[in-house]
Design a protein around this motif. Sequence first.
Motif, mmCIF file in Angstrom:
data_model
loop_
_atom_site.group_PDB
_atom_site.id
_atom_site.type_symbol
_atom_site.label_atom_id
_atom_site.label_comp_id
_atom_site.label_asym_id
_atom_site.label_seq_id
_atom_site.Cartn_x
_atom_site.Cartn_y
_atom_site.Cartn_z
ATOM 1 N N GLN A 25 -49.128 21.103 -4.790
ATOM 2 C CA GLN A 25 -49.066 19.831 -4.062
ATOM 3 C C GLN A 25 -47.837 19.014 -4.455
ATOM 4 O O GLN A 25 -47.183 18.410 -3.605
ATOM 5 C CB GLN A 25 -50.340 19.029 -4.346
ATOM 6 C CG GLN A 25 -50.389 17.669 -3.691
ATOM 7 C CD GLN A 25 -51.668 16.916 -4.053
ATOM 8 O OE1 GLN A 25 -52.646 17.490 -4.522
ATOM 9 N NE2 GLN A 25 -51.656 15.623 -3.840
ATOM 10 N N TYR A 26 -47.531 18.975 -5.750
ATOM 11 C CA TYR A 26 -46.431 18.142 -6.239
ATOM 12 C C TYR A 26 -45.139 18.932 -6.474
ATOM 13 O O TYR A 26 -44.143 18.374 -6.945
ATOM 14 C CB TYR A 26 -46.840 17.428 -7.537
ATOM 15 C CG TYR A 26 -47.815 16.304 -7.293
ATOM 16 C CD1 TYR A 26 -47.372 15.052 -6.882
ATOM 17 C CD2 TYR A 26 -49.186 16.492 -7.445
ATOM 18 C CE1 TYR A 26 -48.255 14.013 -6.653
ATOM 19 C CE2 TYR A 26 -50.093 15.464 -7.214
ATOM 20 C CZ TYR A 26 -49.615 14.229 -6.824
ATOM 21 O OH TYR A 26 -50.498 13.199 -6.587
ATOM 22 N N HIS A 27 -45.151 20.223 -6.160
ATOM 23 C CA HIS A 27 -43.983 21.091 -6.327
ATOM 24 C C HIS A 27 -43.495 21.090 -7.781
ATOM 25 O O HIS A 27 -42.305 20.939 -8.051
ATOM 26 C CB HIS A 27 -42.857 20.685 -5.374
ATOM 27 C CG HIS A 27 -43.309 20.614 -3.949
ATOM 28 N ND1 HIS A 27 -43.574 21.739 -3.199
ATOM 29 C CD2 HIS A 27 -43.592 19.556 -3.148
ATOM 30 C CE1 HIS A 27 -43.986 21.380 -2.002
ATOM 31 N NE2 HIS A 27 -44.009 20.060 -1.934
ATOM 32 N N LEU A 28 -44.465 21.252 -8.677
ATOM 33 C CA LEU A 28 -44.180 21.325 -10.100
ATOM 34 C C LEU A 28 -44.749 22.623 -10.656
ATOM 35 O O LEU A 28 -45.490 23.322 -9.976
ATOM 36 C CB LEU A 28 -44.821 20.127 -10.827
ATOM 37 C CG LEU A 28 -44.347 18.737 -10.409
ATOM 38 C CD1 LEU A 28 -45.251 17.667 -10.989
ATOM 39 C CD2 LEU A 28 -42.910 18.513 -10.836
ATOM 40 N N ASP A 29 -44.436 22.927 -11.884
ATOM 41 C CA ASP A 29 -44.978 24.087 -12.564
ATOM 42 C C ASP A 29 -46.365 23.755 -13.114
ATOM 43 O O ASP A 29 -46.622 22.606 -13.493
ATOM 44 C CB ASP A 29 -44.028 24.482 -13.710
ATOM 45 C CG ASP A 29 -44.430 25.771 -14.359
ATOM 46 O OD1 ASP A 29 -45.074 25.710 -15.420
ATOM 47 O OD2 ASP A 29 -44.127 26.842 -13.797
ATOM 48 N N VAL A 30 -47.227 24.747 -13.176
ATOM 49 C CA VAL A 30 -48.588 24.545 -13.698
ATOM 50 C C VAL A 30 -48.541 23.977 -15.120
ATOM 51 O O VAL A 30 -49.305 23.072 -15.461
ATOM 52 C CB VAL A 30 -49.402 25.862 -13.670
ATOM 53 C CG1 VAL A 30 -50.728 25.712 -14.381
ATOM 54 C CG2 VAL A 30 -49.619 26.317 -12.239
ATOM 55 N N PHE A 35 -49.443 19.810 -19.258
ATOM 56 C CA PHE A 35 -48.807 19.047 -20.329
ATOM 57 C C PHE A 35 -48.787 17.556 -19.996
ATOM 58 O O PHE A 35 -49.062 16.717 -20.847
ATOM 59 C CB PHE A 35 -47.389 19.552 -20.590
ATOM 60 C CG PHE A 35 -46.687 18.779 -21.663
ATOM 61 C CD1 PHE A 35 -47.006 18.970 -22.998
ATOM 62 C CD2 PHE A 35 -45.716 17.839 -21.340
ATOM 63 C CE1 PHE A 35 -46.369 18.244 -23.997
ATOM 64 C CE2 PHE A 35 -45.081 17.113 -22.329
ATOM 65 C CZ PHE A 35 -45.407 17.315 -23.657
ATOM 66 N N THR A 36 -48.466 17.231 -18.762
ATOM 67 C CA THR A 36 -48.402 15.829 -18.352
ATOM 68 C C THR A 36 -49.770 15.163 -18.468
ATOM 69 O O THR A 36 -49.871 14.031 -18.939
ATOM 70 C CB THR A 36 -47.856 15.706 -16.914
ATOM 71 O OG1 THR A 36 -46.533 16.246 -16.885
ATOM 72 C CG2 THR A 36 -47.834 14.267 -16.441
ATOM 73 N N TYR A 37 -50.821 15.867 -18.074
ATOM 74 C CA TYR A 37 -52.164 15.290 -18.196
ATOM 75 C C TYR A 37 -52.481 14.987 -19.664
ATOM 76 O O TYR A 37 -52.965 13.898 -19.990
ATOM 77 C CB TYR A 37 -53.216 16.225 -17.599
ATOM 78 C CG TYR A 37 -54.588 15.598 -17.584
ATOM 79 C CD1 TYR A 37 -54.927 14.652 -16.621
ATOM 80 C CD2 TYR A 37 -55.532 15.916 -18.547
ATOM 81 C CE1 TYR A 37 -56.166 14.049 -16.611
ATOM 82 C CE2 TYR A 37 -56.784 15.324 -18.535
ATOM 83 C CZ TYR A 37 -57.100 14.388 -17.577
ATOM 84 O OH TYR A 37 -58.334 13.788 -17.575
ATOM 85 N N LEU A 69 -47.228 11.950 -11.953
ATOM 86 C CA LEU A 69 -46.986 13.107 -11.066
ATOM 87 C C LEU A 69 -46.072 12.726 -9.911
ATOM 88 O O LEU A 69 -45.162 13.478 -9.571
ATOM 89 C CB LEU A 69 -48.306 13.649 -10.529
ATOM 90 C CG LEU A 69 -49.201 14.414 -11.485
ATOM 91 C CD1 LEU A 69 -50.470 14.862 -10.766
ATOM 92 C CD2 LEU A 69 -48.479 15.605 -12.085
ATOM 93 N N GLN A 70 -46.305 11.568 -9.332
ATOM 94 C CA GLN A 70 -45.468 11.122 -8.227
ATOM 95 C C GLN A 70 -44.027 10.924 -8.669
ATOM 96 O O GLN A 70 -43.091 11.284 -7.956
ATOM 97 C CB GLN A 70 -46.044 9.840 -7.609
ATOM 98 C CG GLN A 70 -47.341 10.070 -6.883
ATOM 99 C CD GLN A 70 -48.065 8.790 -6.501
ATOM 100 O OE1 GLN A 70 -47.797 7.712 -7.046
ATOM 101 N NE2 GLN A 70 -49.011 8.894 -5.584
ATOM 102 N N ALA A 71 -43.857 10.358 -9.854
ATOM 103 C CA ALA A 71 -42.501 10.151 -10.383
ATOM 104 C C ALA A 71 -41.817 11.486 -10.672
ATOM 105 O O ALA A 71 -40.631 11.658 -10.361
ATOM 106 C CB ALA A 71 -42.554 9.297 -11.649
ATOM 107 N N LEU A 72 -42.538 12.425 -11.238
ATOM 108 C CA LEU A 72 -41.964 13.748 -11.516
ATOM 109 C C LEU A 72 -41.579 14.454 -10.212
ATOM 110 O O LEU A 72 -40.508 15.041 -10.124
ATOM 111 C CB LEU A 72 -42.965 14.614 -12.280
ATOM 112 C CG LEU A 72 -43.164 14.280 -13.754
ATOM 113 C CD1 LEU A 72 -44.330 15.070 -14.335
ATOM 114 C CD2 LEU A 72 -41.890 14.552 -14.534
#
Length: 78
Positions: A25-30, A35-37, A69-72
């Motif tokens: 959804q956010y086009h990031l790596d799992v 880690f962010t959470y 997440l939105q910022a990343l």
Amino acid sequence: MTYNSPYADLNTPNRFTLALRLASQYHLDVSQIMFTYLKVAEPILQNQSGRTISPTIQRKIDDRFTKTLQALAAGKDA
């Protein structure tokens, strides 16, 4: 009304399934999702006693996690 966290599964053995969906959804790596959470939740949970996360605390974690997440994701588009 009971608060239902959209990220509750990140606190369960189902964390990878949700992280995979959020990564898409956010086009990031799992690994970035997981880690962010942890990075967002850890300082908030430091002062909480007990093993259960209260709905108020979970909502605070969720709000910060969503914003992060939105910022990343926005940073990846730049």
